[in-house]
Scaffold this motif. Structure first.
Motif, PDB file in Angstrom:
ATOM      1  N   PRO A 107     -14.428   4.744   2.228  1.00 53.34           N
ATOM      2  CA  PRO A 107     -14.016   4.214   0.928  1.00 53.34           C
ATOM      3  C   PRO A 107     -12.589   4.664   0.614  1.00 53.34           C
ATOM      4  N   TRP A 108     -11.723   3.714   0.337  1.00 51.11           N
ATOM      5  CA  TRP A 108     -10.318   4.030   0.042  1.00 51.11           C
ATOM      6  C   TRP A 108     -10.100   4.260  -1.441  1.00 51.11           C
ATOM      7  N   GLY A 109     -11.145   4.124  -2.239  1.00 47.49           N
ATOM      8  CA  GLY A 109     -11.004   4.349  -3.675  1.00 47.49           C
ATOM      9  C   GLY A 109     -10.369   3.168  -4.392  1.00 47.49           C
ATOM     10  N   THR A 110     -10.314   2.040  -3.726  1.00 45.54           N
ATOM     11  CA  THR A 110      -9.724   0.835  -4.304  1.00 45.54           C
ATOM     12  C   THR A 110     -10.241  -0.356  -3.538  1.00 45.54           C
ATOM     13  N   ASP A 111     -10.111  -1.543  -4.102  1.00 41.94           N
ATOM     14  CA  ASP A 111     -10.507  -2.729  -3.355  1.00 41.94           C
ATOM     15  C   ASP A 111      -9.372  -3.224  -2.459  1.00 41.94           C
ATOM     16  N   LEU A 112      -8.246  -2.541  -2.489  1.00 40.00           N
ATOM     17  CA  LEU A 112      -7.114  -2.886  -1.621  1.00 40.00           C
ATOM     18  C   LEU A 112      -7.057  -1.874  -0.481  1.00 40.00           C
ATOM     19  N   PRO A 113      -7.561  -2.231   0.702  1.00 34.87           N
ATOM     20  CA  PRO A 113      -7.567  -1.282   1.806  1.00 34.87           C
ATOM     21  C   PRO A 113      -6.183  -1.115   2.413  1.00 34.87           C
ATOM     22  N   ALA A 114      -6.049  -0.101   3.251  1.00 37.86           N
ATOM     23  CA  ALA A 114      -4.804   0.083   3.989  1.00 37.86           C
ATOM     24  C   ALA A 114      -4.603  -1.138   4.874  1.00 37.86           C
ATOM     25  N   ASP A 115      -3.450  -1.737   4.792  1.00 41.98           N
ATOM     26  CA  ASP A 115      -3.150  -2.959   5.531  1.00 41.98           C
ATOM     27  C   ASP A 115      -2.217  -2.630   6.688  1.00 41.98           C
ATOM     28  N   PRO A 116      -2.710  -2.727   7.942  1.00 44.31           N
ATOM     29  CA  PRO A 116      -1.855  -2.394   9.074  1.00 44.31           C
ATOM     30  C   PRO A 116      -0.675  -3.352   9.257  1.00 44.31           C
TER      31      PRO A 116
ATOM     32  N   THR B 273       0.848  -1.176   0.000  1.00 44.77           N
ATOM     33  CA  THR B 273       0.000   0.000   0.000  1.00 44.77           C
ATOM     34  C   THR B 273       0.884   1.225   0.000  1.00 44.77           C
ATOM     35  N   ASN B 274       0.874   1.958  -1.075  1.00 45.87           N
ATOM     36  CA  ASN B 274       1.718   3.136  -1.208  1.00 45.87           C
ATOM     37  C   ASN B 274       0.885   4.383  -0.944  1.00 45.87           C
ATOM     38  N   PRO B 275       1.199   5.135   0.122  1.00 45.73           N
ATOM     39  CA  PRO B 275       0.401   6.316   0.413  1.00 45.73           C
ATOM     40  C   PRO B 275       0.411   7.343  -0.709  1.00 45.73           C
ATOM     41  N   ASP B 276       1.439   7.322  -1.544  1.00 46.46           N
ATOM     42  CA  ASP B 276       1.526   8.291  -2.630  1.00 46.46           C
ATOM     43  C   ASP B 276       0.522   8.025  -3.746  1.00 46.46           C
ATOM     44  N   THR B 277      -0.035   6.824  -3.803  1.00 46.17           N
ATOM     45  CA  THR B 277      -0.972   6.493  -4.869  1.00 46.17           C
ATOM     46  C   THR B 277      -2.424   6.604  -4.411  1.00 46.17           C
ATOM     47  N   TYR B 278      -2.657   7.022  -3.197  1.00 50.27           N
ATOM     48  CA  TYR B 278      -4.007   7.141  -2.658  1.00 50.27           C
ATOM     49  C   TYR B 278      -4.391   8.601  -2.479  1.00 50.27           C
ATOM     50  N   ASP B 279      -5.671   8.852  -2.480  1.00 50.60           N
ATOM     51  CA  ASP B 279      -6.207  10.187  -2.234  1.00 50.60           C
ATOM     52  C   ASP B 279      -6.317  10.377  -0.723  1.00 50.60           C
ATOM     53  N   VAL B 280      -5.190  10.682  -0.090  1.00 53.88           N
ATOM     54  CA  VAL B 280      -5.155  10.829   1.365  1.00 53.88           C
ATOM     55  C   VAL B 280      -6.129  11.922   1.798  1.00 53.88           C
ATOM     56  N   GLU B 281      -6.158  13.038   1.079  1.00 48.92           N
ATOM     57  CA  GLU B 281      -7.062  14.130   1.435  1.00 48.92           C
ATOM     58  C   GLU B 281      -8.517  13.679   1.366  1.00 48.92           C
TER      59      GLU B 281
ATOM     60  N   VAL C 131      -9.750  10.628   1.608  1.00 48.57           N
ATOM     61  CA  VAL C 131     -10.032   9.675   2.685  1.00 48.57           C
ATOM     62  C   VAL C 131     -10.121  10.403   4.013  1.00 48.57           C
ATOM     63  N   ALA C 132      -9.201  11.339   4.262  1.00 48.26           N
ATOM     64  CA  ALA C 132      -9.220  12.101   5.516  1.00 48.26           C
ATOM     65  C   ALA C 132     -10.509  12.910   5.632  1.00 48.26           C
ATOM     66  N   GLN C 133     -10.960  13.495   4.543  1.00 49.25           N
ATOM     67  CA  GLN C 133     -12.210  14.261   4.568  1.00 49.25           C
ATOM     68  C   GLN C 133     -13.402  13.352   4.874  1.00 49.25           C
ATOM     69  N   ALA C 134     -13.389  12.128   4.337  1.00 50.58           N
ATOM     70  CA  ALA C 134     -14.469  11.177   4.614  1.00 50.58           C
ATOM     71  C   ALA C 134     -14.460  10.765   6.090  1.00 50.58           C
ATOM     72  N   VAL C 135     -13.275  10.505   6.636  1.00 53.03           N
ATOM     73  CA  VAL C 135     -13.157  10.163   8.055  1.00 53.03           C
ATOM     74  C   VAL C 135     -13.630  11.338   8.908  1.00 53.03           C
ATOM     75  N   TYR C 136     -13.192  12.533   8.556  1.00 51.81           N
ATOM     76  CA  TYR C 136     -13.567  13.746   9.294  1.00 51.81           C
ATOM     77  C   TYR C 136     -15.086  13.937   9.278  1.00 51.81           C
ATOM     78  N   ALA C 137     -15.711  13.729   8.128  1.00 51.69           N
ATOM     79  CA  ALA C 137     -17.169  13.862   8.036  1.00 51.69           C
ATOM     80  C   ALA C 137     -17.862  12.866   8.962  1.00 51.69           C
ATOM     81  N   ASP C 138     -17.347  11.636   9.019  1.00 53.61           N
ATOM     82  CA  ASP C 138     -17.917  10.633   9.927  1.00 53.61           C
ATOM     83  C   ASP C 138     -17.738  11.044  11.383  1.00 53.61           C
ATOM     84  N   ILE C 139     -16.595  11.620  11.710  1.00 55.99           N
ATOM     85  CA  ILE C 139     -16.347  12.079  13.082  1.00 55.99           C
ATOM     86  C   ILE C 139     -17.321  13.205  13.433  1.00 55.99           C
TER      87      ILE C 139
END
Length: 93
Positions: A57-66, A6-14, A16-24
Motif C-alpha cells: 500500500p502506497w498510502g494513496t490511489d496514485l502508485p509509483a509510476d515507473p 509522483t514526488n518521493p518527498d510526499t510519500y511515507d518512504v519508510e 512503504v519500505a517496511q511493508a516491502v521488507y515485511a513481505d520479503i
C-alpha cells in the motif's frame, strides 16, 4: 488528460519500505527467497521482486509510476531503504 507526478518527498518512504521488507521476510520464511539475500536486486535471482513494489500500500490511489522520473526516484528511495534493512538483518530470520 490530467498529468500526475509522483514526488518521493510526499510519500511515507519508510512505511512503504517496511511493508516491502515485511513481505520479503515472509518470502524468506516460506523458502521462496534465501536468507542470504542482502540487496533488493538480488531478489530478482529468485522471484519477480517488482511484485513487492506493486503489492504494497502506497498510502494513496496514485502508485509509483515507473514511467514518471519522480516515480523512479520514489521506487529507488524505497528500494534503497529496503537494501539497508536487508543489510542490517541477521543471516537468519
Amino acid at each position: 488528460m490530467e498529468e500526475h507526478t509522483t514526488n518521493p518527498d510526499t510519500y511515507d518512504v519508510e512505511g512503504v519500505a517496511q511493508a516491502v521488507y515485511a513481505d520479503i521476510l515472509t518470502s524468506i520464511r516460506y523458502g521462496e527467497v534465501p536468507p542470504t539475500v542482502r540487496k533488493f536486486e538480488e531478489l530478482h535471482d529468485h522471484i519477480d521482486a517488482n511484485d513487492y513494489i506493486q503489492e504494497v500500500p502506497w498510502g494513496t490511489d496514485l502508485p509509483a509510476d515507473p514511467a514518471d522520473p519522480a516515480g523512479v526516484r520514489l521506487i529507488n528511495a524505497v528500494t534503497d531503504r529496503v537494501d539497508a534493512l536487508l543489510a542490517e538483518r541477521p543471516p537468519t530470520v
